[in-house]
Design a protein around this motif. Structure first.
Motif: not given
Length: 183
Positions: A168-170, A166, A95
């Motif tokens: 992580g979530k990004r 991707t 992140s």
């Protein structure tokens, strides 16, 4: 796309990038040799030559683009791209919330690339992208690109070939297979 074609396209793009200061870069892969140009121009008037060039310029299949981080964040995963950006730091996780923008850099598994240089002011998250150097295919790139071992890359502009994925979530870039230090 075969690896040799990717390498050829990357090499040609690098030549254009090195001579340009635009935000996006492109080149045409169907350039002709002087002999081909001479053959094609026999009997052509200047306006015919301009028309031929216009047709070639409108064909999107001949263009290869290098994107800045803010543009890559808008893409879908799985696209093979060229990314150009400034190395502004690393993250201690997957992140940007744990981003480190000033030395010393202790993480070797990712880089943060941004549209602009880091100058002591927080950069907007929508102008930064993580470049993950974690997969087995990235092992060689990790040794060459991590800021812990190569602090000289800090605030340098890089051109990176990789895949939108991707982390992580990004949205991030993974599968880095080639790079070029631009400055």
């Amino acid at each position: 796309m075969p690896m040799y074609l990717k390498q050829l396209l990357t090499a040609l793009l690098l030549m254009v990038v090195l001579t340009s200061c635009e935000k996006k870069y492109y080149y045409y892969t169907n350039e002709k040799t002087p002999e081909q140009e001479a053959t094609n121009n026999k009997g052509n008037t200047p306006s015919d030559e301009e028309d031929n060039n216009d047709e070639r310029d409108d064909d999107g299949d001949d263009e290869v683009w290098a994107y800045v981080p803010s543009e890559v964040l808008q893409m879908t995963t799985g696209q093979d791209i060229l990314l150009i950006g400034y190395v502004v730091g690393t993250s201690t996780s997957t992140s940007l919330k744990s981003a480190v923008y000033v030395p010393p850099f202790l993480n070797t598994t990712n880089l943060i690339l941004a549209d602009t240089l880091y100058q002591g002011v927080a950069l907007p998250e929508d102008q930064q992208i993580l470049v993950a150097l974690t997969s087995p295919t990235d092992k060689a790139m990790r040794q060459q690109l991590n800021l812990q071992d190569h602090p000289e890359l800090y605030n340098k502009q890089l051109l990176i070939s990789g895949v939108v994925s991707t982390y992580g979530k990004r949205i991030a870039v993974k599968g880095v297979y080639e790079y070029q230090v631009m400055e």
